[in-house]
Every structure is written in C-alpha cells, then in structure tokens.
Design a protein around this motif. Structure first.
Motif, PDB file in Angstrom:
ATOM      1  N   GLY A 183       0.740  -1.160  -0.167  1.00 24.59           N
ATOM      2  CA  GLY A 183      -0.127  -0.157  -0.015  1.00 24.59           C
ATOM      3  C   GLY A 183       0.785   1.343  -0.158  1.00 24.59           C
ATOM      4  N   ARG A 184       2.222   1.186  -0.158  1.00 27.61           N
ATOM      5  CA  ARG A 184       2.950   2.607  -0.098  1.00 27.61           C
ATOM      6  C   ARG A 184       3.986   2.272  -1.160  1.00 27.61           C
ATOM      7  NH1 ARG A 184       6.320   2.096   3.821  1.00 27.61           N
ATOM      8  NH2 ARG A 184       6.820   4.280   3.728  1.00 27.61           N
ATOM      9  N   ILE A 185       4.722   3.405  -1.698  1.00 24.25           N
ATOM     10  CA  ILE A 185       5.703   3.449  -2.434  1.00 24.25           C
ATOM     11  C   ILE A 185       7.084   3.379  -1.338  1.00 24.25           C
ATOM     12  CG2 ILE A 185       7.187   4.705  -4.072  1.00 24.25           C
ATOM     13  CD1 ILE A 185       4.344   3.926  -5.286  1.00 24.25           C
ATOM     14  N   VAL A 186       7.858   2.188  -1.503  1.00 22.80           N
ATOM     15  CA  VAL A 186       8.830   1.873  -0.607  1.00 22.80           C
ATOM     16  C   VAL A 186      10.145   2.098  -1.046  1.00 22.80           C
ATOM     17  CG1 VAL A 186       7.239   0.343   0.788  1.00 22.80           C
ATOM     18  CG2 VAL A 186       8.786  -0.378  -1.193  1.00 22.80           C
ATOM     19  N   GLU A 187      10.145   2.126  -2.403  1.00 20.86           N
ATOM     20  CA  GLU A 187      11.726   2.446  -2.999  1.00 20.86           C
ATOM     21  C   GLU A 187      11.647   3.037  -4.211  1.00 20.86           C
ATOM     22  OE1 GLU A 187      14.904  -0.916  -2.300  1.00 20.86           O
ATOM     23  OE2 GLU A 187      12.884  -2.122  -2.539  1.00 20.86           O
ATOM     24  N   ASN A 188      12.789   3.338  -5.021  1.00 22.75           N
ATOM     25  CA  ASN A 188      12.878   3.957  -6.206  1.00 22.75           C
ATOM     26  C   ASN A 188      13.978   3.353  -6.823  1.00 22.75           C
ATOM     27  OD1 ASN A 188      10.810   6.322  -6.513  1.00 22.75           O
ATOM     28  ND2 ASN A 188      11.727   6.913  -4.495  1.00 22.75           N
ATOM     29  N   TRP A 189      13.871   2.326  -7.744  1.00 23.58           N
ATOM     30  CA  TRP A 189      14.893   1.646  -8.395  1.00 23.58           C
ATOM     31  C   TRP A 189      15.217   2.620  -9.870  1.00 23.58           C
ATOM     32  CZ3 TRP A 189      12.545  -4.075  -8.351  1.00 23.58           C
ATOM     33  CH2 TRP A 189      12.495  -4.359  -7.150  1.00 23.58           C
ATOM     34  N   ASP A 190      16.709   2.772  -9.897  1.00 26.83           N
ATOM     35  CA  ASP A 190      16.985   3.335 -11.096  1.00 26.83           C
ATOM     36  C   ASP A 190      17.185   2.416 -12.270  1.00 26.83           C
ATOM     37  OD1 ASP A 190      17.745   5.850  -9.703  1.00 26.83           O
ATOM     38  OD2 ASP A 190      19.606   5.297  -9.142  1.00 26.83           O
ATOM     39  N   VAL A 191      16.932   3.048 -13.286  1.00 21.96           N
ATOM     40  CA  VAL A 191      16.851   2.022 -14.462  1.00 21.96           C
ATOM     41  C   VAL A 191      18.216   2.376 -15.318  1.00 21.96           C
ATOM     42  CG1 VAL A 191      14.349   2.238 -14.933  1.00 21.96           C
ATOM     43  CG2 VAL A 191      15.773   3.828 -15.868  1.00 21.96           C
TER      44      VAL A 191
END
Length: 380
Positions: A368-376
């Motif tokens: 239910g949350r945005i937990v990380e940001n993964w670089d592409v």
C-alpha cells in the motif's frame, strides 16, 4: 496505488512496479519451470539492476541474455559471476569500437564472459578477424532458425558446414546454439497450432544441436517469456530465456502465463475533465458521438502516446479520430465515470523493454506504499 503515489509526492507520469505481484510471479515461474533447465534472464526486458537482482536471487541465476553494449557493460560489473549470451548478432564495428574505447578490465570481461552470436559466414569471418587483430579468443554461439524466419542458420547441414569453417579460426570458441521461437503462440490451428509448432521447433533444435560435437553445445538455448515454462529437459535443450513475463505487460497475456499477474503500470495525473468536442462545427461532433465514434465525456492526461493500454478507470479509451499525444492525451470516458482533475489514470505497458526506461526511476509499490525507487539503466 493512487493514494500511495500522492503520499510519495509523485505528481507526474511514472512507471510503478508492484513488488508484491513481482514476487508472486517469480514464485509462480519457479514452480512452473522444469528442473534441469537453466534460466537465462533477459536484461533488455528488465533494464534495472535491483529488478534483475530480485529475479536472479530467487533462481540463483548466473546466466544473462544481453542485447545492447551500453547495458551489457553495466550488467557485467553488476553481476560479476554471470555468463552472458547475446540475443542478436552485433555489427563487428560496434564490438571493435567497444574494445577500443572500453577500460581494459571491461574489454577483458567482454572477451571472457560474453558469448557472441553468429548467423552467417561473413559475420564469422569478421569476428575471426577481430579476434586475430586483438590477440584474444572470442566465444560464440550460432543463431539458428527455429521456423520463425527472422534470420539465423537455415538447417543442420548449413550449421555443420559453418561450424567446420569456424574451426579454421583457433581464436573462435563455439559454445552452442541459440534459437528464438516467439512465433509458436501465433500459429493458427489450421497449421498445427502452438502445440504442433512447439514439437517442430524442438525437433529442429535437436537436429541443430546434433550437428555440433558434444563439447561445443554447452549452450542450447531457446524460449522466451511466452514459452519457457512449456519446455522439459530432453537431453539437448538445456536452458531457456525469460524477462518480460516476470512483470507481465499486455503482450504476455498468454495461456502459459495465466497464473501470473500484471506487475507494472504507467500512472499519470488527470489534467482536465471535459465535455469532449472536436474542432469545427459542433454538428460534426454530435454526429460522430451519435455513431459512437467520438466520446461525449473525456479527460486530458499528463503526457501519453506510450506503448500501453488503458487499465483504469474502467472504460477509459483512446480515440482514433482525435489521435494520440505525447503532451496531453485525450481519453474517452464512460458517462458514469467519476474521475476528477488531479486523480491518477493507469495504463498497462504492452512491453517492458524500453518502456521501463522512459520515466526515470521506477516507483516500487508494496503493502500500500511506495517503498523504494529503483534506477533504470541508460538507453545508451
């Protein structure tokens, strides 16, 4: 997911990965993939190091299929134990430039850890000349035609002949064959259907592999996301490839992957809610609406024109008359839709390759949350 994006301060077009669904898909593939077949993970379909690691960690995978030198370079460093197989033949000039411009340690990895693809005698001669020129050994596999007819060596006799030519070049080392077969699910029943074509492909691959001595068929690779889980170890085929299926864009809504769930979405803010109208006389708009060719209600989105299909709100549709826009895309809405300005609309990408790299870092959604940001990875 809408609430999670707003809480995370994401008010622009974003690529969202549902990590919980991804983990469920990984588990499902692990159950369905037959033991005895190695999995080769496709980096063009999952061009993100944390995403690749999440899949590879579950399968203890040490095999990667690569397609693009800027991506290969990064993957070689991120996965120091992995063996790489190219999924398409590269112009020798591209490989020569890479060797000439790369740091020495990268050049060494390209020579020792990558298996390049050979499809013609001319390319074989080019690669042999490059190996001689640089004083290195280049590993290679033959691209074979499984019946898809996208190039590759046509039959086992031609393969044996080309293999004999390769033995004249001591700086080339044959590792096996690669035979892609994305056409299998598309064969209509009139011509044997997918199951019949699957059997034909397996027969062709057996014949190709048998044309090589046992020590030169360490890799007998086939499959893709739509077919990999349908193969069984048969004494010849020893590995299959998969990438997009783990996140399941719409092109992979196939029977073999029915257990898997869509795990990637394009999310974009709604900029305007409108009574849809075409430029020009109102009568034209009303006429086309009466025919069902133009919506009565619509919205304009922040950007658009992606490789994607509408997913939410239900009933949201593109309109052929208005067309697509990379700036503000019009979407038709059903009359009872209560979508509002600043709400979030969602699309399912049709593919993962390239699309995952269009939005900057991937917003990772879980619980239910945005937990990380993964670089592409960069497109190069």
């Amino acid at each position: 997911m809408s609430a999670a994006l707003k809480e995370a301060g994401i008010h622009r077009p974003a690529l969202v990965l549902d990590r919980d669904r991804l983990d469920g898909n990984i588990a499902a593939v692990r159950r369905k993939l037959h033991e005895g077949l190695a999995l080769r993970i496709v980096d063009k379909s999952l061009p993100c190091i944390p995403l690749m690691r999440r899949v590879a960690g579950t399968f203890s995978a040490d095999r990667i299929m690569s397609f693009h030198l800027p991506v290969t370079r990064v993957m070689l460093q991120a996965f120091p134990e992995a063996d790489f197989l190219y999924g398409k033949p590269l112009p020798v000039a591209a490989l020569r430039h890479e060797f000439n411009s790369a740091r020495p340690e990268i050049g060494e990895m390209l020579a020792k850890r990558v298996v390049w693809l050979i499809d013609t005698e001319e390319r074989l001669e080019h690669y042999a000349a490059l190996a001689t020129e640089r004083g290195i050994t280049l590993r290679f596999a033959f691209e074979v035609d499984t019946g898809m007819h996208r190039g590759g060596i046509a039959d086992a006799e031609a393969l044996k002949s080309l293999f004999d030519v390769s033995r004249r070049s001591p700086q080339l080392e044959c590792e096996g064959i690669m035979g892609y077969e994305a056409h299998i699910p598309e064969i209509p029943g009139l011509f044997g259907g997918a199951e019949g074509e699957h059997e034909k492909v397996a027969e062709r691959l057996h014949a190709f592999a048998a044309a090589l001595p046992p020590e030169c068929r360490r890799i007998v690779n086939t499959g893709g996301s739509k077919t990999s889980v349908t193969y069984r170890p048969d004494g010849m085929i020893n590995e299959v490839s998969m990438g997009s299926g783990f996140v399941k864009p719409t092109d992979f809504d196939v029977k073999a992957l029915a257990e898997l769930k869509p795990a990637i979405f394009i999310a974009t803010p709604v900029l305007k809610i409108v009574e849809a109208r075409l430029p020009g006389p109102l009568l034209v708009t009303r006429f086309l609406q009466a025919l069902g060719m133009f919506p009565r209600k619509g919205c304009f989105l922040y950007s658009g024109k992606w490789y994607a299909r509408p997913a939410w709100p239900e009933g949201m549709k593109e309109n052929d008359i208005w067309g697509l826009s990379s700036n503000q895309q019009l979407m038709g809405l059903p009359s009872g839709c209560d979508l509002k300005v600043d709400d979030v609309a969602f699309f399912r990408p049709t593919q993962s390759e390239a699309v995952l790299q269009q939005f900057g870092a991937i917003a990772v959604y879980s619980g239910g949350r945005i937990v990380e940001n993964w670089d592409v990875l960069p497109t190069g």
